[in-house]
Design a protein around this motif. Structure first.
Motif, PDB file in Angstrom:
ATOM      1  N   UNK A   1       0.857  -1.207   0.000  1.00  0.00           N
ATOM      2  CA  UNK A   1       0.000   0.000   0.000  1.00  0.00           C
ATOM      3  C   UNK A   1       0.884   1.245   0.000  1.00  0.00           C
TER       4      UNK A   1
ATOM      5  N   UNK B   1      -6.208  -9.218 -14.536  1.00  0.00           N
ATOM      6  CA  UNK B   1      -6.279  -8.806 -13.123  1.00  0.00           C
ATOM      7  C   UNK B   1      -7.718  -8.471 -12.740  1.00  0.00           C
ATOM      8  N   UNK B   2      -8.400  -7.764 -13.668  1.00  0.00           N
ATOM      9  CA  UNK B   2      -9.790  -7.385 -13.417  1.00  0.00           C
ATOM     10  C   UNK B   2     -10.664  -8.637 -13.306  1.00  0.00           C
TER      11      UNK B   2
ATOM     12  N   UNK C   1       2.465   0.425 -16.619  1.00  0.00           N
ATOM     13  CA  UNK C   1       1.540   1.417 -17.138  1.00  0.00           C
ATOM     14  C   UNK C   1       1.774   2.827 -16.574  1.00  0.00           C
ATOM     15  N   UNK C   2       2.376   2.943 -15.414  1.00  0.00           N
ATOM     16  CA  UNK C   2       2.615   4.287 -14.845  1.00  0.00           C
ATOM     17  C   UNK C   2       3.704   5.040 -15.610  1.00  0.00           C
ATOM     18  N   UNK C   3       4.538   4.293 -16.336  1.00  0.00           N
ATOM     19  CA  UNK C   3       5.637   4.935 -17.060  1.00  0.00           C
ATOM     20  C   UNK C   3       6.829   5.225 -16.159  1.00  0.00           C
ATOM     21  N   UNK C   4       6.742   4.849 -14.888  1.00  0.00           N
ATOM     22  CA  UNK C   4       7.850   5.130 -13.955  1.00  0.00           C
ATOM     23  C   UNK C   4       8.739   3.906 -13.729  1.00  0.00           C
TER      24      UNK C   4
ATOM     25  N   UNK D   1       4.091   5.437  -5.604  1.00  0.00           N
ATOM     26  CA  UNK D   1       4.199   5.331  -7.065  1.00  0.00           C
ATOM     27  C   UNK D   1       3.201   6.270  -7.748  1.00  0.00           C
ATOM     28  N   UNK D   2       1.974   6.264  -7.252  1.00  0.00           N
ATOM     29  CA  UNK D   2       0.952   7.076  -7.905  1.00  0.00           C
ATOM     30  C   UNK D   2       1.043   8.553  -7.558  1.00  0.00           C
TER      31      UNK D   2
ATOM     32  N   UNK E   1       3.842   1.500  -1.119  1.00  0.00           N
ATOM     33  CA  UNK E   1       4.468   1.648  -2.430  1.00  0.00           C
ATOM     34  C   UNK E   1       3.466   2.183  -3.458  1.00  0.00           C
ATOM     35  N   UNK E   2       2.244   1.620  -3.451  1.00  0.00           N
ATOM     36  CA  UNK E   2       1.228   2.052  -4.412  1.00  0.00           C
ATOM     37  C   UNK E   2       0.989   3.558  -4.315  1.00  0.00           C
ATOM     38  N   UNK E   3       0.937   4.047  -3.085  1.00  0.00           N
ATOM     39  CA  UNK E   3       0.681   5.482  -2.888  1.00  0.00           C
ATOM     40  C   UNK E   3       1.870   6.299  -3.404  1.00  0.00           C
TER      41      UNK E   3
ATOM     42  N   UNK F   1       0.374  -2.992 -14.059  1.00  0.00           N
ATOM     43  CA  UNK F   1      -0.013  -1.669 -13.540  1.00  0.00           C
ATOM     44  C   UNK F   1       1.215  -0.816 -13.223  1.00  0.00           C
ATOM     45  N   UNK F   2       2.326  -1.458 -12.886  1.00  0.00           N
ATOM     46  CA  UNK F   2       3.559  -0.690 -12.657  1.00  0.00           C
ATOM     47  C   UNK F   2       4.088  -0.156 -13.992  1.00  0.00           C
TER      48      UNK F   2
END
Lengths: 294, 448
Positions: free
Chosen positions: B81, B410-411, B106-109, B87-88, B83-85, B103-104
């Protein structure tokens, strides 16, 4: 110019004092709310967010899980708030006549679960709800020959099990408020009632209850707001399962934001939740505050 | 008085300003002559990983005095959690432990390191490297390969006359497993229920039993490389029917839908489960430590010896073990310099290099670093080590799906599989109804 100088000489201190909370409010509440509002119209991406109009709201209203979460939240609120208020009031009335020392003990005892870590509480409740015969509840039912129940594993019992937890742990603050309010009721009213040979029930109905209404209204409004936002018990105990039976709107928001990175959708859901809470609060004040005696 | 109040107000404003501006996780200008700070967020990948990590970082810093590494060992429960925060918010650590997820990417980071590391990827086992890839990119380097299979209670198996060495070597079919498990499902000497199989069935891991058995029923990938959804035919139906059979026969506890990983271990430690899943080779070490603690009086309970076992496969289908790789990935922040990225890459390479092979060894599997593998000495029991090597050979290569298909999968897992399996396990849904759900929702999500 002199007027302004005079004004600041007289009232400047007031503004200095309120500046701190105002700044905190602007930075930590208003700005995030406005940013979330913008986000609810975006396909959020940390580097390149895209404006997508009402798509998040459309997606949300078409999602059957959203409606299930709304229903679960409604059931949770209806199933917990009135009963918890009733329990809190009952406990406060039982504690009030006791000595100050006894009152302090009970206040601390009932407040303890409020300050305890949610994770610790969850561990205790996991043991109570253990699906095998080593669980406390199943052990108890076993004494009567009743088979083990999967308290958290069945769609028809899981939400009730979460609600049941709140009946034991959410009374501390309410008891303190009710005790303060009970202490504020003039004794002369009860003495007058005694002269008229009023029964205990009559005294409660005609004196205690009306004079506790402001406290009850406050507790009702705050309890409903908190129950609409129920998250921690769901997160720790069931993760919304089984089959979304315990998915509440706050948990769904969390899942969409932090599991699937759908921050725009989560922001849209947050605004709908906020709107519902505001409507519910207005309705309560409108329908319940008319006969409140301050 | 006035001065004091003004000071107070200024302090409050500074505090607010300080809180609202995010401190970058890394110094991004190493050219200034100051030490470049590289941030690492990791997890306790085994019980003694932190001392191992400290040693690794000490050796790194002795060779790279211009780079300072700040690390944090996160908890498995809360770390993701955090990390998710981060990252976003555009502010992830430079290096993070996990496996690359769509999803990682997809962030481009998340940084594609394929061109940055040159031929250094050849130092690792190719399958492990494949698990760090997404489409054409390489998004990290592996620390170890993991193996998720089943396990057994050695004493109980010996008591029941089960030839587990043969099972380890040759595998077993669903039919064979059911016969054995049925035989050992009974009341034990203490009058408690003894189950043929315990498996976690609650929460976000409730799909694992179905996954394990589907893989061993000719369904190697839920979604194929070309985006074809495969959990929509009789094979998945048969798999779900088999789970129901195990449950109806009492082999699986009827409470499986409410059994979490902790309860599963509790039943296993209590000698109430002959077989269990999911199991990993590291359980060998874990249980040895627990047995030693029991002998030393630190822990109360019964000693249990662990045997690693394959997942049973349906007759005529290939045996498959669940596996993959986990390691360190390189992330950039919104404003990261190339020099800082290069320094972070150096740390990444060191954290997954030959010196880091001990993590894999402790976890009971041969290292993913080729050089370290040559001198590998297992620390788990000989029989479990041999079984682990055999089972590792049954791990499939990754499906190689696109980021978009990965997100759809994932969905599907979260919105369809988890809730459906939960109701399959608690008896509220039949396998046929579950199949219908998979078919209809699969069509909606995957479009085929």
């Amino acid at each position: 110019m002199d007027k302004w100088k005079q004004f600041f000489r007289d009232y400047g201190w007031c503004y200095l004092f309120i500046a701190v909370p105002v700044i905190l409010f602007l930075v930590f509440t208003l700005y995030p709310v406005l940013a979330a509002l913008v986000m609810s119209f975006q396909k959020y991406h940390v580097l390149n967010p895209k404006w997508i109009g009402f798509d998040n709201y459309r997606m949300m209203f078409q999602d059957e899980v959203f409606w299930k979460a709304m229903w679960n939240t409604f059931v949770f609120t209806v199933g917990t708030v009135p009963l918890n208020l009733f329990i809190t009031l009952g406990l406060a009335i039982l504690i009030f006549p006791r000595s100050t020392r006894t009152q302090t003990f009970f206040k601390a005892a009932f407040y303890l679960p409020t300050v305890m870590s949610g994770v610790t509480l969850a561990l205790v409740w996991f043991w109570i709800y253990d699906p095998t015969e080593s669980g406390l509840l199943n052990m108890f039912l076993g004494l009567f020959g009743i088979e083990n129940v999967m308290w958290l594993g069945k769609s028809n019992s899981s939400l009730f099990s979460i609600m049941f937890m709140t009946y034991f742990i959410n009374h501390g603050a309410g008891i303190i408020l009710y005790l303060a309010a009970l202490g504020g009721i003039p004794k002369s009213l009860y003495e007058a009632a005694d002269i008229d040979h009023a029964s205990e029930w009559s005294k409660f109905k005609n004196i205690t209850w009306p004079l506790l209404k402001p406290t009850t209204l406050y507790l009702l409004v705050t309890s409903i707001i908190l129950s609409f936002q129920v998250f921690m018990s769901i997160y720790l105990m069931t993760q919304g399962g089984p089959n979304f039976a315990t998915t509440t709107i706050a948990y769904l928001i969390y899942e969409h934001a932090f599991v699937y990175y759908k921050f725009g959708l989560a922001a849209a859901e947050s605004f709908v939740l906020g709107f519902i809470i505001i409507l519910a609060s207005i309705a309560q004040f409108k329908f319940m505050s008319s006969d409140v005696e301050y | 008085m006035k001065k004091a109040l003004l000071t107070l107000l200024s302090a409050a404003m500074v505090m607010v300003a300080g809180c609202s501006s995010q401190e970058p996780t890394a110094t991004t200008n190493p050219a200034s002559g100051e030490k470049d700070v590289v941030t690492v967020w990791t997890y306790p990948v085994h019980n003694d990983y932190e001392p191992e990590l400290k040693k690794l970082l000490e050796s790194f810093q002795s060779k790279n005095p211009n780079i300072e590494v700040k690390y944090e060992v996160l908890s498995w429960a809360e770390g993701p959690k955090k990390f998710d925060i981060a990252l976003n918010a555009g502010n992830p650590p430079d290096i993070y432990f996990d496996k690359p997820l769509g999803k990682y990417v997809d962030t481009g980071l998340l940084v594609d390191i394929k061109d940055m590391i040159g031929d250094k990827a050849n130092n690792y086992e190719p399958v492990a490297i494949d698990y760090m890839k997404y489409e054409d990119g390489l998004y990290g380097l592996p620390l170890y390969m993991f193996l998720h299979v089943w396990g057994g209670n050695k004493a109980l198996m010996e008591k029941e006359g089960i030839d587990y060495v043969k099972i380890q070597k040759e595998g077993w079919t669903w039919k064979e497993f059911k016969e054995i498990a049925q035989k050992v499902t009974k009341k034990n000497e203490k009058g408690e229920d003894q189950y043929g199989l315990v498996f976690q069935g609650s929460g976000n891991t409730s799909d694992e039993l179905l996954n394990h058995l589907a893989l061993n029923n000719g369904l190697p990938y839920r979604v194929t490389k070309d985006g074809q959804f495969t959990w929509n035919d009789d094979k998945i139906l048969d798999t779900m029917k088999y789970i129901r059979e195990l449950s109806d026969a009492g082999i699986l506890p009827k409470e499986t839908a409410a059994i979490d990983p902790k309860k599963r271990m509790e039943l296993f430690y209590n000698n109430q489960a002959v077989f269990m899943g999911r199991a990993i080779p590291y359980f060998d070490q874990m249980m040895k430590t627990r047995n030693a603690d029991i002998d030393a009086g630190k822990v109360q309970g019964q000693k249990v010896e662990f045997v690693l076992l394959p997942i049973p496969h349906n007759e005529g289908e290939k045996q498959v073990a669940v596996g993959g790789a986990e390691g360190y990935m390189l992330f950039k922040q919104k404003e990261t310099t190339d020099a800082h990225l290069q320094n972070s890459l150096k740390v990444l390479e060191h954290l997954t290099g030959d010196e880091a092979a001990q993590a894999s060894i402790t976890l009971g599997l041969p290292p993913v670093q080729k050089k370290a593998r040559e001198t590998y000495q297992p620390i788990i029991s000989k029989e479990n080590d041999e079984a682990a090597k055999v089972l590792a050979g049954y791990v499939l290569p990754p499906a190689g799906i696109s980021v978009e298909t990965g997100a759809a999968d994932d969905q599907f897992k979260a919105e369809v599989i988890l809730p459906t399996v939960q109701t399959l396990l608690n008896g509220e849904t039949t396998p046929e109804q579950a199949l219908e759900t998979f078919q209809s929702k699969g069509k909606m999500i995957f479009g085929k």
